[in-house]
Structures are given as C-alpha cells and as structure tokens.
Design a protein around this motif. Sequence first.
Motif, PDB file in Angstrom:
ATOM      1  N   GLY A  64       8.857   6.286   0.299  1.00 57.76           N
ATOM      2  CA  GLY A  64       9.553   7.062   1.314  1.00 57.76           C
ATOM      3  C   GLY A  64      11.014   6.693   1.432  1.00 57.76           C
ATOM      4  N   SER A  65      11.742   7.473   2.214  1.00 60.24           N
ATOM      5  CA  SER A  65      13.177   7.267   2.390  1.00 60.24           C
ATOM      6  C   SER A  65      13.451   5.969   3.132  1.00 60.24           C
ATOM      7  N   GLU A  66      14.705   5.507   3.025  1.00 61.63           N
ATOM      8  CA  GLU A  66      15.096   4.212   3.577  1.00 61.63           C
ATOM      9  C   GLU A  66      14.887   4.135   5.083  1.00 61.63           C
ATOM     10  N   GLY A  67      15.204   5.207   5.800  1.00 62.19           N
ATOM     11  CA  GLY A  67      15.121   5.149   7.257  1.00 62.19           C
ATOM     12  C   GLY A  67      13.856   5.730   7.849  1.00 62.19           C
ATOM     13  N   GLU A  68      13.389   6.853   7.281  1.00 59.82           N
ATOM     14  CA  GLU A  68      12.293   7.592   7.886  1.00 59.82           C
ATOM     15  C   GLU A  68      10.945   7.366   7.225  1.00 59.82           C
ATOM     16  N   GLY A  69      10.930   6.790   6.054  1.00 58.45           N
ATOM     17  CA  GLY A  69       9.664   6.627   5.352  1.00 58.45           C
ATOM     18  C   GLY A  69       9.193   7.951   4.766  1.00 58.45           C
ATOM     19  N   LEU A  70       7.896   8.117   4.654  1.00 54.38           N
ATOM     20  CA  LEU A  70       7.337   9.334   4.085  1.00 54.38           C
ATOM     21  C   LEU A  70       7.468  10.502   5.062  1.00 54.38           C
ATOM     22  N   GLY A  71       7.875  11.660   4.547  1.00 50.68           N
ATOM     23  CA  GLY A  71       7.914  12.859   5.365  1.00 50.68           C
ATOM     24  C   GLY A  71       6.505  13.332   5.694  1.00 50.68           C
ATOM     25  N   ARG A  72       6.373  14.140   6.744  1.00 52.98           N
ATOM     26  CA  ARG A  72       5.047  14.565   7.206  1.00 52.98           C
ATOM     27  C   ARG A  72       4.271  15.305   6.112  1.00 52.98           C
ATOM     28  N   LEU A  73       4.901  16.295   5.474  1.00 53.73           N
ATOM     29  CA  LEU A  73       4.202  17.070   4.454  1.00 53.73           C
ATOM     30  C   LEU A  73       3.824  16.206   3.255  1.00 53.73           C
ATOM     31  N   VAL A  74       4.687  15.266   2.919  1.00 47.53           N
ATOM     32  CA  VAL A  74       4.398  14.356   1.807  1.00 47.53           C
ATOM     33  C   VAL A  74       3.244  13.433   2.172  1.00 47.53           C
ATOM     34  N   ARG A  75       3.280  12.910   3.388  1.00 48.61           N
ATOM     35  CA  ARG A  75       2.216  12.015   3.854  1.00 48.61           C
ATOM     36  C   ARG A  75       0.855  12.713   3.824  1.00 48.61           C
ATOM     37  N   GLU A  76       0.837  13.974   4.239  1.00 49.97           N
ATOM     38  CA  GLU A  76      -0.420  14.723   4.283  1.00 49.97           C
ATOM     39  C   GLU A  76      -1.013  14.941   2.899  1.00 49.97           C
ATOM     40  N   ARG A  77      -0.201  14.881   1.870  1.00 54.69           N
ATOM     41  CA  ARG A  77      -0.685  15.110   0.503  1.00 54.69           C
ATOM     42  C   ARG A  77      -1.057  13.832  -0.221  1.00 54.69           C
ATOM     43  N   CYS A  78      -0.906  12.689   0.451  1.00 55.26           N
ATOM     44  CA  CYS A  78      -1.300  11.418  -0.153  1.00 55.26           C
ATOM     45  C   CYS A  78      -2.802  11.210   0.006  1.00 55.26           C
ATOM     46  N   ASP A  79      -3.445  10.744  -1.060  1.00 56.79           N
ATOM     47  CA  ASP A  79      -4.873  10.421  -0.990  1.00 56.79           C
ATOM     48  C   ASP A  79      -5.088   9.079  -0.292  1.00 56.79           C
ATOM     49  N   PHE A  80      -4.133   8.172  -0.443  1.00 55.13           N
ATOM     50  CA  PHE A  80      -4.219   6.849   0.179  1.00 55.13           C
ATOM     51  C   PHE A  80      -2.839   6.470   0.710  1.00 55.13           C
ATOM     52  N   LEU A  81      -2.812   5.768   1.826  1.00 50.50           N
ATOM     53  CA  LEU A  81      -1.582   5.178   2.344  1.00 50.50           C
ATOM     54  C   LEU A  81      -1.717   3.666   2.201  1.00 50.50           C
ATOM     55  N   VAL A  82      -0.839   3.086   1.416  1.00 49.89           N
ATOM     56  CA  VAL A  82      -0.954   1.680   1.037  1.00 49.89           C
ATOM     57  C   VAL A  82       0.079   0.853   1.786  1.00 49.89           C
ATOM     58  N   SER A  83      -0.348  -0.280   2.315  1.00 46.84           N
ATOM     59  CA  SER A  83       0.565  -1.181   3.028  1.00 46.84           C
ATOM     60  C   SER A  83       0.755  -2.465   2.230  1.00 46.84           C
ATOM     61  N   ILE A  84       1.928  -3.067   2.390  1.00 46.79           N
ATOM     62  CA  ILE A  84       2.251  -4.347   1.755  1.00 46.79           C
ATOM     63  C   ILE A  84       2.147  -5.434   2.818  1.00 46.79           C
ATOM     64  N   PRO A  85       1.434  -6.517   2.556  1.00 48.72           N
ATOM     65  CA  PRO A  85       1.314  -7.585   3.563  1.00 48.72           C
ATOM     66  C   PRO A  85       2.660  -8.238   3.848  1.00 48.72           C
ATOM     67  N   LEU A  86       2.964  -8.395   5.117  1.00 50.52           N
ATOM     68  CA  LEU A  86       4.218  -9.026   5.545  1.00 50.52           C
ATOM     69  C   LEU A  86       3.884 -10.188   6.474  1.00 50.52           C
ATOM     70  N   ARG A  87       4.557 -11.300   6.282  1.00 48.39           N
ATOM     71  CA  ARG A  87       4.273 -12.487   7.099  1.00 48.39           C
ATOM     72  C   ARG A  87       5.472 -12.923   7.942  1.00 48.39           C
ATOM     73  N   GLY A  88       6.604 -12.295   7.761  1.00 43.11           N
ATOM     74  CA  GLY A  88       7.789 -12.676   8.517  1.00 43.11           C
ATOM     75  C   GLY A  88       7.952 -11.857   9.784  1.00 43.11           C
ATOM     76  N   LYS A  89       9.111 -11.938  10.389  1.00 41.06           N
ATOM     77  CA  LYS A  89       9.391 -11.223  11.629  1.00 41.06           C
ATOM     78  C   LYS A  89       9.962  -9.830  11.386  1.00 41.06           C
TER      79      LYS A  89
END
Length: 300
Positions: A252-277
């Motif tokens: 997704g874009s730097e500020g907004e992330g994935l757009g709504r229509l793009v998000r709806e067409r994803c089969d999976f939404l994947v997250s990256i583990p973060l341990r900082g603040k």
Amino acid sequence: ARAGALPLHPAAFEKAGETFKRASRGDGRKILLEGFRRRGYHGGKKLWRYHDMDEQRNDIIEGRNAVQEALRAGRAIDKIYIARGETDRALGHIAGLARDRGITVSDCDRRKLDAMSVTHAHQGVIAVCAVREYASIDDIFNVAAERGEQPFVVVCDEISDPHNLGAIIRSAECAGAHGVIIPKHRSAGLTAVVGKTSAGAAEYMAVARVASIASALEELKARGLWVYGAAAEGSSPMWDTDFSGPIALVIGSEGEGLGRLVRERCDFLVSIPLRGKVSSLNASTAAAVLMYEVLRQKTK
C-alpha cells in the motif's frame, strides 16, 4: 533584507532577466527565489548540487517541437505536464498523441513548469522521460514461464515516493519476482530517480503500468494467482502465512496503506510482527521483508 531572506548573487539576477522583473513581488518572488536555491545560488556563490540536478533535471524534454518529436520517435515517456488553461492547438495535439500511447497527461500550474524547467523556455509543456519502456501483464507472465516458475508479482498501490518505488523494484529483482505493477495515476513512474534508486534493477525488472490496480488484481486472480495484501492490522501473521504457489504481493501507499477497492480484492491480509514502539515500517522496507519471506518459502 529581512531576517531569513535568501542572499542572491548579482549574476543570479542577470540570469533571470525579465522573469525576475515580472516575479519580483509576492508569491512570484518566493517561487523565483526557490528556483535559485534549487539551482545552487546561495550566499553569493553558485554551489551546484550535482545529486539534485541528476535526479530532477536530466530526464526531461522541454518545448512543443521537442516533446512532439519525442512522441513520434517512440521515446519512453513517463508523464507529460501541460500548462493549465492553454488553448494552443499544438499542445492539444501533443496531449492527443500522448494519450494514444497510454502516457499520462497532467494539467498543472505554469509555475510548476517554471520550477521544473532547465531552459526557461518550456512553451507550456514538459515531458518526463522513463528510464525504459513499460511492460504488460502478459510480459510478466512470460518472464515466469521462461524461468519455469510460478508467477510472483509485486503490486504497488499508489507508491508516490520515487525513492520507495526504486527500492521496491530493487528488492523485487533481488528476491526473484517476475514483475512489478504500478498504477498510471497517483504513483511514481519509471523516472531517472527511480532508476537510480533501484541501483540498476529497473533495467532488468518488467514493470507494468495499469489504469486500475483493482482491475489488475481481478485479472491476476482470474489467471490463478492468490493475492496477499500487506496491512498492519492483517489477520494473517507473516510467519504463519503460506506463500507457496502463484502469488501477487500488494504493497500500500506510504500514508494511507491499501485502498478500499484494492483491500477488498485481496485473498489474505498479511501483517509483519513489530516489537518496537513505532506502529509501522516504511513501505519499501515492509515490501522487502515480505518478499524475502516469499523467497524463503519458495526455496525450502
């Protein structure tokens, strides 16, 4: 001079000529001074900043005849800027030629063209060259077929920072992706900045530019790819996600992330583990992390 005003060498005024007279007050003066600053006039000395000039000035074509001939010759062009409000038939002809070739045409304030111009004689039109011709989605699938591999495509949803796009293309090439897809609008293109930031990877990577990312994802899904979108709130943690098989990875874009229509067409939404603040990674960094997890799984 008022505090903080930019000192200019007399040669700078001479170089500006009549332009300075017309822009000596208000916003015009501010724009002119910014132009001098970008060209290196400061503190009575001309200090050329070669890296800025290389990134911003060596990939443009100015003037009606020059741009028109570049179009006729088939020059790789990323975008054409035309002064807003111009009614000249030559500019209309240029816009038509560009659109026939699928090149983005942007109407903009003449002051933007003045700031971009090197010659100061742009005649209301500037073309920004691409470092190479764009590929098609078919070309990307052909690359995968030639390698005997299942397609691995990286899709950029409105990555507007050329340095981020260049870094993503570089990581994609290193991680073995077969191509990158970007949108025609609200996105960086294959400009000189992107080429330089990619460290040469743009010369080897098939980059396709499409009118709609959402429609492109539908096409990829129809051709058998699973679509994975990178999202901080994604329900599928990266370590637990199966990236085997033909895939498209959407960043997704730097500020907004994935757009709504793009998000709806994803089969999976994947997250990256973060341990900082800090709550998220830079777009190009997140892309590299996910691409190398894909590579790890594909080379087990």
